[in-house]
Enzyme design. Structure first.
Site, PDB file in Angstrom:
ATOM      1  N   SER A  98      -1.012  -0.901  -7.548  1.00 11.10           N
ATOM      2  CA  SER A  98       0.054  -0.529  -8.132  1.00 11.10           C
ATOM      3  C   SER A  98       0.689  -1.669  -9.420  1.00 11.10           C
ATOM      4  CB  SER A  98       1.419  -0.937  -7.006  1.00 11.10           C
ATOM      5  OG  SER A  98       1.100   0.082  -6.198  1.00 11.10           O
ATOM      6  N   HIS A 112       0.457   4.522 -10.443  1.00 11.37           N
ATOM      7  CA  HIS A 112      -1.028   4.873 -10.216  1.00 11.37           C
ATOM      8  C   HIS A 112      -1.402   5.843 -11.187  1.00 11.37           C
ATOM      9  CE1 HIS A 112      -1.949   2.481  -6.367  1.00 11.37           C
ATOM     10  NE2 HIS A 112      -0.457   2.483  -6.440  1.00 11.37           N
ATOM     11  N   HIS A 163      -3.563   6.634  -0.914  1.00 13.57           N
ATOM     12  CA  HIS A 163      -3.234   5.623   0.124  1.00 13.57           C
ATOM     13  C   HIS A 163      -3.254   6.772   1.469  1.00 13.57           C
ATOM     14  CE1 HIS A 163      -1.530   3.967  -3.262  1.00 13.57           C
ATOM     15  NE2 HIS A 163      -1.597   2.760  -3.010  1.00 13.57           N
ATOM     16  N   TYR A 198      -0.711   6.623   3.458  1.00 14.63           N
ATOM     17  CA  TYR A 198       0.707   7.167   3.473  1.00 14.63           C
ATOM     18  C   TYR A 198       0.971   8.373   2.875  1.00 14.63           C
ATOM     19  CZ  TYR A 198       1.770   4.391  -0.458  1.00 14.63           C
ATOM     20  OH  TYR A 198       1.738   3.999  -1.998  1.00 14.63           O
ATOM     21  N   GLU A 199       0.102   8.484   1.990  1.00 18.87           N
ATOM     22  CA  GLU A 199       0.331   9.839   1.132  1.00 18.87           C
ATOM     23  C   GLU A 199      -0.007  11.158   1.713  1.00 18.87           C
ATOM     24  OE1 GLU A 199      -0.713   9.415  -3.384  1.00 18.87           O
ATOM     25  OE2 GLU A 199      -1.382   7.538  -2.358  1.00 18.87           O
ATOM     26  N   ALA A 217      -1.029  -4.862  -5.015  1.00 15.86           N
ATOM     27  CA  ALA A 217       0.333  -5.298  -4.808  1.00 15.86           C
ATOM     28  C   ALA A 217       0.649  -5.772  -3.416  1.00 15.86           C
ATOM     29  CB  ALA A 217       1.187  -4.481  -5.475  1.00 15.86           C
ATOM     30  N   MET A 229      -0.330  -2.281   1.793  1.00 15.04           N
ATOM     31  CA  MET A 229      -0.530  -0.829   1.940  1.00 15.04           C
ATOM     32  C   MET A 229      -1.747   0.003   1.657  1.00 15.04           C
ATOM     33  SD  MET A 229       3.036   0.797   1.760  1.00 15.04           S
ATOM     34  CE  MET A 229       4.801  -0.588   1.775  1.00 15.04           C
ATOM     35  N   SER A 230      -2.778  -0.992   1.513  1.00 15.63           N
ATOM     36  CA  SER A 230      -4.227  -0.485   0.735  1.00 15.63           C
ATOM     37  C   SER A 230      -5.343  -1.660   1.062  1.00 15.63           C
ATOM     38  CB  SER A 230      -3.966  -0.221  -0.704  1.00 15.63           C
ATOM     39  OG  SER A 230      -4.031  -1.597  -1.321  1.00 15.63           O
ATOM     40  N   ASN A 256       6.505  -9.657  -4.421  1.00 16.70           N
ATOM     41  CA  ASN A 256       7.840  -9.744  -3.868  1.00 16.70           C
ATOM     42  C   ASN A 256       7.428 -10.668  -2.690  1.00 16.70           C
ATOM     43  OD1 ASN A 256       6.544  -7.188  -2.637  1.00 16.70           O
ATOM     44  ND2 ASN A 256       7.889  -7.555  -1.299  1.00 16.70           N
ATOM     45  N   HIS A 308      10.059  -0.362  -4.667  1.00 15.86           N
ATOM     46  CA  HIS A 308       8.849  -0.025  -5.143  1.00 15.86           C
ATOM     47  C   HIS A 308       9.069  -0.653  -6.938  1.00 15.86           C
ATOM     48  CE1 HIS A 308       5.087   1.829  -5.953  1.00 15.86           C
ATOM     49  NE2 HIS A 308       5.459   2.676  -6.693  1.00 15.86           N
TER      50      HIS A 308
HETATM   51  N1  HPA Z   1       5.016  -4.944   1.881  1.00 17.88           N
HETATM   52  C1  HPA Z   1       3.920  -4.113   2.221  1.00 17.88           C
HETATM   53  N2  HPA Z   1       3.267  -3.715   1.077  1.00 17.88           N
HETATM   54  C2  HPA Z   1       3.846  -4.146  -0.208  1.00 17.88           C
HETATM   55  C3  HPA Z   1       4.798  -5.182  -0.297  1.00 17.88           C
HETATM   56  C4  HPA Z   1       5.550  -5.401   0.997  1.00 17.88           C
HETATM   57  O1  HPA Z   1       6.258  -6.298   0.679  1.00 17.88           O
HETATM   58  N3  HPA Z   1       4.654  -5.354  -1.452  1.00 17.88           N
HETATM   59  C5  HPA Z   1       3.806  -4.778  -2.334  1.00 17.88           C
HETATM   60  N4  HPA Z   1       3.206  -3.952  -1.577  1.00 17.88           N
END
Ligand code: HPA
Length: 280
Positions: free
Chosen positions: A33, A64, A86, A88-89, A116, A217-218, A241, A255
């Site tokens: 990301s 993406h 992903h 989740y998609e 990310a 998440m990847s 973050n 996001h």
């Molecule tokens: N959690 C899960 N996936 C992420 C995060 C997060 O805080 N930041 C970027 N991808």
């Protein structure tokens, strides 16, 4: 028509790639990301939108790009995924990891994976880069992983070893590359969650207690398939973050924040990736 085997699907995709490029890449690079701009530096690039490749999963997520860029960077021939699909998609684990199967079948022996991630380690800040030293497959351990089902021994063993999944020698090169660029690379354990929700404060505290330093998440399904095929892996997380562990916090992850932080991290990530490629 009978269903194609995974091997046959790979062969079809490889044939389609070879129609579009004369490059024969030895190194794969997956950009997470907000990190897609890293591929802008690729020279003599052949660009193939994912939608033009058979069987290839197309990401629907903002940030993406969804293109394969095949070309040269630091005198290495690389195959770069600008964006990924992903779980989740709604894609299956087999679909999410199909591009890595293709890479392995093409003869790619080194994979640089970026993502990310949220920082769980209290010492991490947004903007840091963490080298992944190990992972926790929270999704996979409970039964959702790409190696479930019949095993094709030609790809790899039934019971692959994920000890040292992240190659220590590649990791050392990443630390050297970061130091040469005046940066310190963090290192730690990445925990894989399915998403697409960001974690609750209670989940953040749980993941930290499990021993994770970053959450995302990847990456982990891809690395699992890469190691099944004995492809060596370097994993780099852009800490976009800091995970929030208190319910009364005034801020919440988003996001947009992830994409914006990714933009800031791109030059740093580019320096590390270029340094590693130069040293290979
Ligand atoms: N959690 C899960 N996936 C992420 C995060 C997060 O805080 N930041 C970027 N991808």
């Amino acid at each position: 028509m009978p269903e194609l085997t995974l091997r046959q699907q790979c062969d079809e995709t490889i044939a389609a790639i070879r129609q579009r490029t004369r490059h024969t890449p030895a190194i794969g690079l997956i950009l997470g990301s907000g990190l897609s701009p890293l591929a802008d530096a690729i020279e003599n690039a052949d660009i193939i939108p994912y939608g033009e490749l058979p069987h290839w999963p197309v990401s629907t997520v903002a940030g993406h790009s969804g293109r394969l860029v095949v070309g040269e960077l630091e005198n290495q021939t690389v195959l770069v995924m600008q964006g990924r699909a992903h779980f989740y998609e709604g894609y299956s684990m087999a679909q999410v990891t199909f591009p890595v199967r293709v890479m392995g079948c093409m003869g790619i022996d080194t994979l640089l994976v970026t993502n990310a991630a949220g920082g769980l380690n209290a010492g991490f800040h947004a903007g840091d880069i963490m080298r992944i030293t190990d992972h926790i497959n929270l999704v996979g351990m409970t039964g959702l992983n790409p190696l479930l089902g019949p095993n094709d021994e030609a790809f790899g063993p039934r019971f692959p070893d994920l000890h040292r999944a992240y190659d220590p020698a590649l990791g050392a090169l990443a630390h050297e590359a970061a130091a040469a660029a005046g940066m310190t690379l963090r290192e730690g354990v990445y925990v894989y969650v399915s998403g697409p929700f960001f974690e609750t404060p209670a989940e953040v505290r749980m993941l930290r207690a499990l021993g994770a330093d970053a959450v995302g998440m990847s990456t982990v399904p891809e690395v699992t398939v890469a190691r099944h095929m004995k492809v060596r892996v370097l994993g780099l997380s852009a800490i976009t973050n800091v995970s929030i562990d208190a319910s009364d916090a005034e801020i919440a992850p988003s996001h947009e924040e992830v994409i914006e932080a990714g933009r800031v991290i791109v030059p740093k990530m580019t320096a590390v990736v270029r340094g590693v490629l130069r040293a290979l």
